[in-house]
Design an enzyme around this catalytic site. Structure first.
Site, mmCIF file in Angstrom:
data_model
loop_
_atom_site.group_PDB
_atom_site.id
_atom_site.type_symbol
_atom_site.label_atom_id
_atom_site.label_comp_id
_atom_site.label_asym_id
_atom_site.label_seq_id
_atom_site.Cartn_x
_atom_site.Cartn_y
_atom_site.Cartn_z
ATOM 1 N N LYS A 23 -8.353 -38.957 -42.673
ATOM 2 C CA LYS A 23 -9.061 -40.012 -43.908
ATOM 3 C C LYS A 23 -10.166 -40.537 -43.229
ATOM 4 O O LYS A 23 -11.142 -40.849 -43.889
ATOM 5 C CB LYS A 23 -7.810 -40.673 -43.929
ATOM 6 C CG LYS A 23 -8.324 -42.214 -44.504
ATOM 7 C CD LYS A 23 -6.961 -43.221 -44.645
ATOM 8 C CE LYS A 23 -6.871 -44.076 -43.578
ATOM 9 N NZ LYS A 23 -7.719 -45.211 -43.363
ATOM 10 N N ARG A 95 -12.084 -50.861 -47.298
ATOM 11 C CA ARG A 95 -12.700 -51.439 -46.270
ATOM 12 C C ARG A 95 -14.000 -50.370 -45.688
ATOM 13 O O ARG A 95 -14.806 -50.810 -45.327
ATOM 14 C CB ARG A 95 -11.940 -51.931 -45.113
ATOM 15 C CG ARG A 95 -11.313 -53.142 -45.300
ATOM 16 C CD ARG A 95 -10.545 -53.526 -43.814
ATOM 17 N NE ARG A 95 -11.751 -53.742 -42.773
ATOM 18 C CZ ARG A 95 -12.463 -54.776 -42.587
ATOM 19 N NH1 ARG A 95 -12.105 -56.008 -43.252
ATOM 20 N NH2 ARG A 95 -13.402 -54.627 -41.557
ATOM 21 N N ASP A 119 -8.184 -58.341 -43.590
ATOM 22 C CA ASP A 119 -6.798 -57.554 -44.083
ATOM 23 C C ASP A 119 -5.708 -57.584 -43.223
ATOM 24 O O ASP A 119 -5.600 -58.556 -42.286
ATOM 25 C CB ASP A 119 -7.350 -56.287 -44.384
ATOM 26 C CG ASP A 119 -7.465 -55.392 -43.200
ATOM 27 O OD1 ASP A 119 -6.969 -55.800 -42.092
ATOM 28 O OD2 ASP A 119 -7.930 -54.005 -43.140
ATOM 29 N N ASP A 309 -3.961 -46.884 -33.976
ATOM 30 C CA ASP A 309 -3.436 -46.399 -35.360
ATOM 31 C C ASP A 309 -1.876 -45.755 -34.858
ATOM 32 O O ASP A 309 -1.143 -45.647 -36.134
ATOM 33 C CB ASP A 309 -4.082 -45.137 -36.052
ATOM 34 C CG ASP A 309 -5.487 -46.172 -36.645
ATOM 35 O OD1 ASP A 309 -5.548 -47.431 -36.785
ATOM 36 O OD2 ASP A 309 -6.380 -45.276 -36.994
HETATM 37 N N1 EPU Z 1 -15.504 -55.194 -34.244
HETATM 38 C C1 EPU Z 1 -16.208 -56.447 -34.173
HETATM 39 N N2 EPU Z 1 -17.513 -56.553 -34.701
HETATM 40 C C2 EPU Z 1 -17.962 -55.325 -35.266
HETATM 41 C C3 EPU Z 1 -17.138 -53.958 -35.481
HETATM 42 C C4 EPU Z 1 -15.911 -54.304 -34.862
HETATM 43 O O1 EPU Z 1 -15.845 -57.462 -33.612
HETATM 44 O O2 EPU Z 1 -19.234 -55.219 -35.837
HETATM 45 C C5 EPU Z 1 -14.011 -55.393 -33.771
HETATM 46 C C6 EPU Z 1 -13.046 -55.375 -34.787
HETATM 47 O O3 EPU Z 1 -12.836 -56.620 -35.246
HETATM 48 C C7 EPU Z 1 -11.970 -54.703 -34.231
HETATM 49 C C8 EPU Z 1 -12.535 -53.627 -33.300
HETATM 50 O O4 EPU Z 1 -13.812 -54.057 -33.014
HETATM 51 O O5 EPU Z 1 -11.090 -55.547 -33.452
HETATM 52 C C9 EPU Z 1 -12.351 -52.283 -33.474
HETATM 53 O O6 EPU Z 1 -13.051 -51.983 -34.552
HETATM 54 P P1 EPU Z 1 -13.822 -50.715 -34.863
HETATM 55 O O7 EPU Z 1 -15.086 -51.003 -35.622
HETATM 56 O O8 EPU Z 1 -13.794 -49.445 -33.795
HETATM 57 O O9 EPU Z 1 -12.922 -49.989 -36.164
HETATM 58 P P2 EPU Z 1 -13.154 -49.834 -37.638
HETATM 59 O O10 EPU Z 1 -14.234 -48.903 -37.751
HETATM 60 O O11 EPU Z 1 -13.118 -50.836 -38.616
HETATM 61 C C10 EPU Z 1 -11.488 -47.452 -37.675
HETATM 62 C C11 EPU Z 1 -10.506 -46.948 -38.718
HETATM 63 C C12 EPU Z 1 -9.264 -47.712 -38.106
HETATM 64 C C13 EPU Z 1 -8.952 -47.476 -36.807
HETATM 65 C C14 EPU Z 1 -10.033 -48.291 -35.879
HETATM 66 C C15 EPU Z 1 -9.893 -47.934 -34.155
HETATM 67 C C16 EPU Z 1 -11.704 -46.314 -40.470
HETATM 68 C C17 EPU Z 1 -11.972 -46.605 -41.877
HETATM 69 N N3 EPU Z 1 -10.739 -47.066 -39.927
HETATM 70 O O12 EPU Z 1 -11.912 -48.969 -37.884
HETATM 71 O O13 EPU Z 1 -8.110 -47.016 -38.956
HETATM 72 O O14 EPU Z 1 -7.654 -48.385 -36.394
HETATM 73 O O15 EPU Z 1 -11.201 -47.491 -36.381
HETATM 74 O O16 EPU Z 1 -9.795 -46.515 -34.172
HETATM 75 O O17 EPU Z 1 -12.158 -45.266 -39.769
HETATM 76 C C18 EPU Z 1 -6.549 -47.110 -40.331
HETATM 77 O O18 EPU Z 1 -6.689 -45.769 -40.626
HETATM 78 O O19 EPU Z 1 -5.318 -47.477 -40.768
HETATM 79 C C19 EPU Z 1 -7.165 -47.658 -39.550
HETATM 80 C C20 EPU Z 1 -7.291 -49.074 -39.824
#
Ligand code: EPU
Length: 428
Positions: A23, A95, A119, A309
């Site tokens: 996904k 998101r 969320d 995850d």
């Molecule tokens: N963060 C910041 N600032 C930013 C970006 C991130 O503070 O500009 C913080 C977030 O608040 C969080 C942490 O950094 O606490 C991790 O965020 P990251 O950007 O790495 O994650 P994401 O891209 O938002 C993706 C997956 C998530 C998965 C995370 C970590 C997608 C759509 N989502 O999220 O997957 O948990 O990486 O591996 O790719 C899921 O599939 O259920 C899911 C939530």
């Protein structure tokens, strides 16, 4: 209509189950197709609700999207001129919509992307996404709930050091940098296999990217990209879910298409706890040893650490393991919703800040519970399989966002699970 799963506990899951594309890669690859005019084809795309929403978002930008969930093929026909506004209604539903930001700024010089609200797994900022695009020369501000980015004269390569290896920020900077002038270096980049998969797609489109999968990604911008065909990387989180399902129910599952090399930390932990993990020609197999498996501590970390995850599954596993374990969440603030629901099933688990202390009990006790996100929902279903009697898991739409036909896969492994309408007190 809301739905729920009805589960009768007691089965040890055994047999084969297949995983398809991830996904969290498929959604980003779909967004990246915006970078090239013409038809990009993605295969091995999972049949999940999130893909349908991303298709809707891309259609709203002018892309002709043909998605066939049965064959797992998505064809994206991108016009010469694409829109640049990602509407709040769609972003709120998904998101991952934020991943159109980089491709839109690179391709059209502007992007208005609604800021996703909070969320169920904590507040997730966009500061690193915004700072990355600013470093590439875009102006970025928030206006009326939208992140507005503009680079009317194009982007210019530069060195960017991320404070934290954010998956989403790495992806948006990478997809913006491929069409920027000159060289971009992303230091402290996220190393997830999905980043490598995105870079592979981009290279297939003619981009010059090296180092994806390491902490330092180097991009040499090109003037134009061309469409391509690409197969989505297997879903390591779905594969890990089946590994935990095998261990928690003390079963034996072969995960067809699963990549053990993308799950080193969780599989090593399961092996130490008493499972046999074997790489097979078709994927990998996890078989529980006799008796209760040992509880183990978990601390989530960016890849290649233990994935956040899979954290809810580690809590469900420890809830019925022998001994006690501490589960520490280092990535998201409030990702412990599973715990209060597991307590309804008789788990002995207490939250303390970003730690959960779990004391294993021999068996859980079936009850109605509510899933609040994809992973906690799937973890509650697995907990229901090791609960005596009947467990009802509401909020199945969350699970459908990440797991194609979850209950059918579970039934194929011997579980007694059915899908049914959920009663809703507010409906009449
Ligand atoms: N963060 C910041 N600032 C930013 C970006 C991130 O503070 O500009 C913080 C977030 O608040 C969080 C942490 O950094 O606490 C991790 O965020 P990251 O950007 O790495 O994650 P994401 O891209 O938002 C993706 C997956 C998530 C998965 C995370 C970590 C997608 C759509 N989502 O999220 O997957 O948990 O990486 O591996 O790719 C899921 O599939 O259920 C899911 C939530």
């Amino acid at each position: 209509m809301r739905e729920r799963f009805r589960i009768y506990g007691g089965a040890r899951l055994a047999g084969e189950v297949a995983v398809v594309g991830a996904k969290n890669s498929a959604l980003k690859l779909m967004a990246a197709a915006l970078l090239a005019e013409g038809r990009t084809t993605l295969t091995n795309v999972p049949a999940i609700a999130d893909v349908t929403i991303m298709a809707q978002l891309l259609r709203s930008l002018g892309v002709d999207v043909d998605y066939d969930p049965d064959s797992g093929v998505v064809v994206l026909d991108v016009p010469e001129t694409v829109g640049h506004r990602a509407d709040y209604r769609l972003v709120r539903a998904l998101r991952a919509s934020i991943s159109v930001l980089g491709p839109l700024v690179a391709r059209t010089g502007e992007a208005d992307v609604a800021v996703p609200g909070g969320d169920a797994i904590g507040s997730r900022g966009l500061d690193l996404h915004a700072a990355g695009l600013e470093a590439l020369g875009a102006s970025v501000h928030v206006s009326h709930g939208y992140l507005v980015a503009a680079a009317p004269h194009g982007l210019s390569g530069t060195e960017i050091r991320l404070e934290f290896p954010s998956v989403g920020a790495t992806e948006n900077i990478l997809t913006a940098a491929v069409l920027a002038r000159g060289r971009t270096v992303i230091d402290n980049a996220a190393r997830e296999p999905e980043i490598e998969d995105l870079a592979d797609l981009l290279v297939g489109m003619g981009a010059q990217v090296t180092g994806a999968g390491t902490s330092c990604i180097v991009v040499d911008g090109v003037e134009v990209l061309k469409p391509t065909t690409h197969a989505v990387v297997p879903d390591r989180i779905a594969a890990g879910t089946w590994a935990f399902a095998a261990a928690t129910t003390r079963g034996d599952i072969e995960v067809l298409g699963g990549r053990a090399d993308h799950l080193r930390a969780p599989l090593a932990a399961l092996e130490r706890a008493g499972c046999t993990v074997e790489v097979t020609g078709r994927g990998f197999r996890v078989a529980a040893g006799p008796g209760r498996l040992a509880a183990f501590d978990v601390a989530t970390l960016p890849y290649p650490g233990f994935p956040t995850d899979l954290q809810p599954f580690a809590i469900a596993y420890n809830a019925v393991a022998s001994g006690s374990a501490m589960v520490t969440e280092n990535l998201f603030e409030a990702r412990f919703r599973t715990v209060q629901e597991l307590a309804r099933l008789g788990a002995d688990a207490q939250v303390d800040g970003h730690h959960v202390m779990v004391h294993g009990v021999p068996i859980l006790s079936g009850a109605p519970v509510e899933s609040s996100d994809i992973r906690s929902g799937a973890a509650l279903v697995i907990a229901g399989l090791v609960a005596e009697g009947e467990t009802l898991v509401s909020g199945v739409h969350h699970i459908d966002r990440g797991y194609p036909r979850f209950e059918e896969a579970l039934r194929g492994l011997g579980a007694d699970v059915s899908r049914e309408p959920d009663e809703d007190l507010w409906e009449d």
